[in-house]
Design a protein around this motif. Structure first.
Motif, PDB file in Angstrom:
ATOM      1  N   VAL A  92      19.211  23.893  40.802  1.00 16.59           N
ATOM      2  CA  VAL A  92      20.098  24.947  40.323  1.00 16.59           C
ATOM      3  C   VAL A  92      20.088  24.993  38.803  1.00 16.59           C
ATOM      4  N   VAL A  93      19.816  26.172  38.258  1.00 14.11           N
ATOM      5  CA  VAL A  93      19.878  26.402  36.820  1.00 14.11           C
ATOM      6  C   VAL A  93      20.997  27.404  36.570  1.00 14.11           C
ATOM      7  N   VAL A  94      21.974  27.032  35.761  1.00 20.27           N
ATOM      8  CA  VAL A  94      23.084  27.936  35.516  1.00 20.27           C
ATOM      9  C   VAL A  94      22.778  28.855  34.340  1.00 20.27           C
ATOM     10  N   LEU A  95      23.243  30.086  34.447  1.00 20.46           N
ATOM     11  CA  LEU A  95      23.055  31.099  33.417  1.00 20.46           C
ATOM     12  C   LEU A  95      24.374  31.317  32.696  1.00 20.46           C
ATOM     13  N   THR A  96      24.340  31.290  31.375  1.00 19.68           N
ATOM     14  CA  THR A  96      25.570  31.420  30.610  1.00 19.68           C
ATOM     15  C   THR A  96      25.322  32.185  29.320  1.00 19.68           C
ATOM     16  N   THR A  97      26.399  32.634  28.714  1.00 19.31           N
ATOM     17  CA  THR A  97      26.305  33.352  27.445  1.00 19.31           C
ATOM     18  C   THR A  97      26.372  32.402  26.262  1.00 19.31           C
ATOM     19  N   PHE A  98      27.046  31.269  26.433  1.00 21.34           N
ATOM     20  CA  PHE A  98      27.227  30.326  25.331  1.00 21.34           C
ATOM     21  C   PHE A  98      26.687  28.951  25.716  1.00 21.34           C
ATOM     22  N   TYR A 121      29.211  22.387  31.323  1.00 21.56           N
ATOM     23  CA  TYR A 121      29.442  20.948  31.443  1.00 21.56           C
ATOM     24  C   TYR A 121      29.817  20.584  32.879  1.00 21.56           C
ATOM     25  N   SER A 122      30.705  21.366  33.475  1.00 23.86           N
ATOM     26  CA  SER A 122      31.115  21.103  34.857  1.00 23.86           C
ATOM     27  C   SER A 122      29.942  21.246  35.815  1.00 23.86           C
ATOM     28  N   ALA A 123      29.071  22.215  35.554  1.00 18.24           N
ATOM     29  CA  ALA A 123      27.904  22.409  36.412  1.00 18.24           C
ATOM     30  C   ALA A 123      26.940  21.231  36.295  1.00 18.24           C
ATOM     31  N   LEU A 124      26.763  20.691  35.080  1.00 16.02           N
ATOM     32  CA  LEU A 124      25.903  19.530  34.906  1.00 16.02           C
ATOM     33  C   LEU A 124      26.484  18.316  35.623  1.00 16.02           C
ATOM     34  N   ARG A 125      27.791  18.170  35.565  1.00 14.07           N
ATOM     35  CA  ARG A 125      28.442  17.070  36.286  1.00 14.07           C
ATOM     36  C   ARG A 125      28.229  17.226  37.787  1.00 14.07           C
ATOM     37  N   ALA A 126      28.189  18.471  38.246  1.00 17.56           N
ATOM     38  CA  ALA A 126      28.011  18.733  39.671  1.00 17.56           C
ATOM     39  C   ALA A 126      26.580  18.500  40.133  1.00 17.56           C
ATOM     40  N   GLY A 127      25.643  18.445  39.191  1.00 19.11           N
ATOM     41  CA  GLY A 127      24.255  18.180  39.562  1.00 19.11           C
ATOM     42  C   GLY A 127      23.267  19.270  39.231  1.00 19.11           C
ATOM     43  N   ALA A 128      23.682  20.284  38.460  1.00 16.77           N
ATOM     44  CA  ALA A 128      22.737  21.322  38.061  1.00 16.77           C
ATOM     45  C   ALA A 128      21.586  20.710  37.265  1.00 16.77           C
ATOM     46  N   ALA A 129      20.408  21.303  37.411  1.00 18.17           N
ATOM     47  CA  ALA A 129      19.218  20.774  36.740  1.00 18.17           C
ATOM     48  C   ALA A 129      19.164  21.179  35.277  1.00 18.17           C
ATOM     49  N   GLY A 130      20.028  22.085  34.852  1.00 19.75           N
ATOM     50  CA  GLY A 130      20.023  22.519  33.468  1.00 19.75           C
ATOM     51  C   GLY A 130      20.651  23.887  33.342  1.00 19.75           C
ATOM     52  N   PHE A 131      20.502  24.480  32.157  1.00 22.03           N
ATOM     53  CA  PHE A 131      21.072  25.800  31.964  1.00 22.03           C
ATOM     54  C   PHE A 131      20.198  26.631  31.042  1.00 22.03           C
ATOM     55  N   LEU A 132      20.371  27.941  31.161  1.00 24.25           N
ATOM     56  CA  LEU A 132      19.677  28.904  30.319  1.00 24.25           C
ATOM     57  C   LEU A 132      20.695  29.884  29.755  1.00 24.25           C
ATOM     58  N   LEU A 133      20.473  30.289  28.515  1.00 24.07           N
ATOM     59  CA  LEU A 133      21.282  31.352  27.953  1.00 24.07           C
ATOM     60  C   LEU A 133      20.785  32.686  28.494  1.00 24.07           C
ATOM     61  N   LYS A 134      21.708  33.625  28.649  1.00 22.76           N
ATOM     62  CA  LYS A 134      21.324  34.906  29.231  1.00 22.76           C
ATOM     63  C   LYS A 134      20.421  35.737  28.327  1.00 22.76           C
ATOM     64  N   ASP A 135      20.350  35.386  27.054  1.00 21.16           N
ATOM     65  CA  ASP A 135      19.445  36.120  26.166  1.00 21.16           C
ATOM     66  C   ASP A 135      18.095  35.429  26.013  1.00 21.16           C
ATOM     67  N   THR A 136      17.798  34.509  26.943  1.00 21.10           N
ATOM     68  CA  THR A 136      16.496  33.840  26.951  1.00 21.10           C
ATOM     69  C   THR A 136      15.373  34.869  27.081  1.00 21.10           C
ATOM     70  N   SER A 137      14.270  34.630  26.382  1.00 23.79           N
ATOM     71  CA  SER A 137      13.143  35.559  26.432  1.00 23.79           C
ATOM     72  C   SER A 137      12.503  35.547  27.814  1.00 23.79           C
ATOM     73  N   PRO A 138      11.854  36.634  28.207  1.00 28.42           N
ATOM     74  CA  PRO A 138      11.202  36.694  29.524  1.00 28.42           C
ATOM     75  C   PRO A 138      10.222  35.544  29.760  1.00 28.42           C
ATOM     76  N   GLY A 139       9.409  35.244  28.755  1.00 24.86           N
ATOM     77  CA  GLY A 139       8.445  34.165  28.914  1.00 24.86           C
ATOM     78  C   GLY A 139       9.106  32.824  29.129  1.00 24.86           C
ATOM     79  N   ARG A 140      10.179  32.579  28.378  1.00 23.02           N
ATOM     80  CA  ARG A 140      10.902  31.321  28.507  1.00 23.02           C
ATOM     81  C   ARG A 140      11.555  31.201  29.876  1.00 23.02           C
TER      82      ARG A 140
END
Length: 235
Positions: free
Chosen positions: A94-100, A107-126
């Motif tokens: 699970v990768v969480v999507l966030t604005t900030f 933080y709560s998602a990482l504690r729950a076991g998420a594999a990481g996070f991406l900002l919603k303005d991430t480039s298409p390639g990224r």
């Protein structure tokens, strides 16, 4: 809502990757799904609009990666992540999507076991690259960002955990956990401890099993919350 899974296999595809996009904003969800369908190594993309539907979809079908919007009405992305990782026998990454990037929900998602996070303005390639990274079992966040995020929220007294949680670990496993908490990768940990990288992976696998952790991100959080790593401590 739809779990519209559309197969797409491009020339030279090297792996089967099925991705579920979870977002309550129709335009955002459709845009992410359309972009992912252009990637040659992503063979199927599904879409759902809320946390409850995400849990149902992952219980019903096998997905490799879930891109999870973190703030949604009803069941939040954090709650959905927790349920997915608890209910699904072989859960997706699970990768969480966030604005900030500094966000208590993340933080709560990482504690729950998420594999990481991406900002919603991430480039298409990224974005496409990120799906491949987590599908291979890697953690999707830079150590510096992880530490900044964890340090922000573990400064609160309520974040501390009982030191007895570490009582099952050997001295070497505690040291590996401490170094991982400092944001040091396996190869660097191996050099510090004068062991092979394979040995480090074995220690990490064992300590995560003892602590019932499902991701490296959870291990980083545990290192801080247990006091093995102090906020602001240098690597």
């Amino acid at each position: 809502m739809r779990v519209g899974a559309r197969a797409r296999r491009g020339r030279g595809a090297i792996a089967v990757t099925r991705v579920l996009v979870v977002d309550d904003q129709d335009l955002t969800r459709a845009g992410l799904a359309a972009l992912l369908r252009t990637a040659p190594d992503i063979t199927e993309v599904g879409e759902v609009s809320d946390g409850e539907a995400a849990v149902e979809a992952t219980v019903r079908e096998r997905w490799d990666v879930v891109l999870m919007d973190i703030r949604m009405p009803g069941m939040s992305g954090v709650a959905a992540t927790e349920e997915i990782l608890q209910k699904v026998p072989d859960p997706p990454r699970v990768v969480v999507l966030t604005t900030f990037d500094i966000d208590e929900y993340v933080y709560s998602a990482l504690r729950a076991g998420a594999a990481g996070f991406l900002l919603k303005d991430t480039s298409p390639g990224r974005l496409i690259e990120a799906v491949g990274v987590v599908a291979r079992g890697e953690m999707l966040l830079a150590p510096a960002v992880t530490r900044r995020l964890v340090e922000t929220y573990t400064r609160r007294p309520s974040a501390a955990v009982d030191p007895a949680a570490l009582s099952e670990l050997t001295a070497r496993e505690k040291e590996v956990l401490r170094l991982v908490g400092l944001g040091i990768d396996n190869s660097a940990v191996a050099r510090r401890l004068h062991v092979t990288e394979g040995t480090v992976k074995t220690h990490l696998h064992r300590l995560m099993g003892k602590l019932s952790l499902s991701s490296r991100a959870q291990a980083v959080v545990m290192a801080y919350e247990s006091g093995l790593v102090v906020p602001g401590q240098a690597g």
